[in-house]
Write an enzyme that holds these catalytic residues in place. Structure first.
Site, PDB file in Angstrom:
ATOM      1  N   CYS A   1       0.821  -1.207   0.000  1.00 55.41           N
ATOM      2  CA  CYS A   1       0.000   0.000   0.000  1.00 55.41           C
ATOM      3  C   CYS A   1       0.856   1.259   0.000  1.00 55.41           C
ATOM      4  O   CYS A   1       0.600   2.203  -0.723  1.00 55.41           O
ATOM      5  CB  CYS A   1      -0.914   0.042   1.223  1.00 55.41           C
TER       6      CYS A   1
ATOM      7  N   CYS B   1      -3.370  -0.927  11.085  1.00 58.31           N
ATOM      8  CA  CYS B   1      -3.133  -1.353   9.704  1.00 58.31           C
ATOM      9  C   CYS B   1      -3.158  -2.874   9.603  1.00 58.31           C
ATOM     10  O   CYS B   1      -3.744  -3.432   8.679  1.00 58.31           O
ATOM     11  CB  CYS B   1      -1.774  -0.849   9.203  1.00 58.31           C
TER      12      CYS B   1
ATOM     13  N   CYS C   1      10.945  16.206  38.503  1.00 55.20           N
ATOM     14  CA  CYS C   1      12.274  15.847  38.006  1.00 55.20           C
ATOM     15  C   CYS C   1      12.589  16.563  36.696  1.00 55.20           C
ATOM     16  O   CYS C   1      13.641  17.176  36.552  1.00 55.20           O
ATOM     17  CB  CYS C   1      12.373  14.340  37.772  1.00 55.20           C
ATOM     18  N   HIS C   2      11.686  16.458  35.732  1.00 54.00           N
ATOM     19  CA  HIS C   2      12.055  16.793  34.354  1.00 54.00           C
ATOM     20  C   HIS C   2      11.836  18.251  33.975  1.00 54.00           C
ATOM     21  O   HIS C   2      12.270  18.679  32.914  1.00 54.00           O
ATOM     22  CB  HIS C   2      11.309  15.871  33.387  1.00 54.00           C
TER      23      HIS C   2
ATOM     24  N   ARG D   1       9.419   3.193  29.127  1.00 54.85           N
ATOM     25  CA  ARG D   1      10.095   4.233  29.913  1.00 54.85           C
ATOM     26  C   ARG D   1       9.126   4.866  30.906  1.00 54.85           C
ATOM     27  O   ARG D   1       9.462   5.104  32.061  1.00 54.85           O
ATOM     28  CB  ARG D   1      10.671   5.261  28.950  1.00 54.85           C
TER      29      ARG D   1
ATOM     30  N   CYS E   1       9.556   4.916  34.938  1.00 55.92           N
ATOM     31  CA  CYS E   1       9.494   6.137  35.738  1.00 55.92           C
ATOM     32  C   CYS E   1       8.429   5.991  36.827  1.00 55.92           C
ATOM     33  O   CYS E   1       8.648   6.359  37.977  1.00 55.92           O
ATOM     34  CB  CYS E   1       9.155   7.344  34.855  1.00 55.92           C
TER      35      CYS E   1
END
Lengths: 108, 274
Positions: B92, B127, B193-194, B231, B235
């Site tokens: 496709c 898909c 933290c970030h 991840r 965390c």
């Protein structure tokens, strides 16, 4: 990963006496034998314990690998190009399997 | 020396100079200020800029980067027919380089039919189920990681540009609320933290801004490629909160919010991180 795929990067051509770098990488879990599964049972060790490179059947590089080597071991080394021929790379698994790859090199 | 030769010599020098500057631009660990090139956009710093020199070297060398083992698998999946329809992705979509360039920069998108967001993993499985009549790949399986990394890799170097306008807006707001919500026994939110402490130390580790432009990433700790949701789960466990399921609405909304935070940074997939 189910299927082991060795990767080798080596120059196709080199000048006589040239120092060439050859890089190799293979996907392998390198199970150390130190870990336990969720049931508390030791996961048996299964690592690649030896890696050998030959040029036209003559050994040009080899190394032993140990359980502290990370998964998917990457080994790179230098070789002095002195003859044309086939470089054969073999990785030896603890379970007896041997994984192989070949690259031809032309030295002029 | 003729003028021509001189000019050529000068050009050669210029070229060498350019190469040197490019080489010196990233990764001088001599204590001087490092210029991060494309990895720093305004105040946004890719996780690359928090990684050690050796880790960065692994990412920079496509051969040394173990994630390319997964990409090869992804390339195979792209070409291989599967399911009742007997179609492969390529049947496709055509050539991946053309069909997929820039696609990953826009995900997650809002999916009208489902009335919620859809990230790349979900799009791939959509898909497979709807178009190919094939079983969806399991989350965090080698296959799903491989094809996801392959798809995202086709947009490597292009800036992340997710849209949060229109129908995606409420989901972005939910993601933002998740990001700022204290949770777990440690009672911490992502922002603590970030955002508030990015760049400072948490024990022996430097906190990054938590930019997501490199996922799926090969983490040396995992010794495998891993998804963004893995991840997230890591965390959440670190702050002793109950992690959500892979592909859960909570995490896809959070994915939109964190990806929006990374807007402008180049896609690095597959990155290598500690």
């Amino acid at each position: 990963m189910a299927k082991i795929r060795p990767r080798v990067k080596a120059p196709k051509k080199a000048a006589m006496g040239e120092i060439i770098e050859i890089k190799t990488l293979i996907n392998h879990a390198m199970e150390s034998g130190q870990r336990k599964d969720s049931g508390g049972n030791t996961i048996p060790r299964q690592i690649i314990n030896r890696f050998v490179v030959t040029l036209n059947g003559r050994e040009v590089f080899s190394t032993d690998l140990f359980p502290s080597v990370s998964a998917n071991p990457y080994v790179a080394f230098f070789l002095k190009a002195e003859e044309s021929g086939d470089l054969t790379f073999t990785w030896h698994d603890d379970d007896g399997s041997v994984y192989e790859d070949t690259k031809s090199i032309e030295v002029a | 020396m003729t003028t021509k030769a001189l000019a050529r010599g000068a050009l050669g020098l210029l070229a060498a100079g350019a190469v040197l500057t490019a080489g010196a631009a990233i990764g001088s660990d001599d204590g001087t200020r490092i210029h991060w090139g494309p990895y720093k956009v305004g105040d946004k710093r890719s996780g690359y800029t928090y990684a050690g020199a050796q880790t960065r070297a692994m990412q920079d060398d496509d051969f040394q980067n173990p994630a390319f083992l997964w990409l090869e698998r992804g390339a195979d999946i792209w070409e291989t027919a599967a399911g009742e329809a007997g179609k492969a992705c390529a049947d496709c979509h055509g050539e991946a380089e053309e069909a997929l360039a820039g696609v990953a920069t826009r995900y997650p998108i809002h999916d009208e039919a489902r009335g919620k967001l859809m990230n790349i993993e979900q799009r791939i499985n959509w898909c497979r189920e709807e178009q190919m009549g094939a079983a969806p790949f399991k989350w965090e399986s080698e296959d799903l990681l491989g094809i996801t990394a392959f798809v995202k890799n086709q947009s490597k170097g292009m800036p992340v540009a997710v849209s949060i306008d229109g129908p995606a807006r409420p989901f972005w707001e939910q993601g933002k609320a998740f990001y700022e919500q204290r949770r777990g026994q440690l009672d911490m939110a992502c922002t603590h933290c970030h955002v508030d402490h990015a760049g400072t130390m948490i024990r022996a580790e430097t906190l990054s801004q938590g930019q997501v432009n490199g996922f799926p990433t090969y983490r040396l700790k995992w010794q495998t490629l891993g998804s963004l949701h893995r991840r997230f789960r890591g965390c959440n466990k670190n702050i002793r909160a109950e992690p959500y399921a892979y592909g859960s609405d909570e995490y896809v909304n959070l994915e939109l919010y964190t990806t929006w935070r990374s807007n402008g940074l180049p896609i690095e997939t597959p990155s290598v991180r500690k």
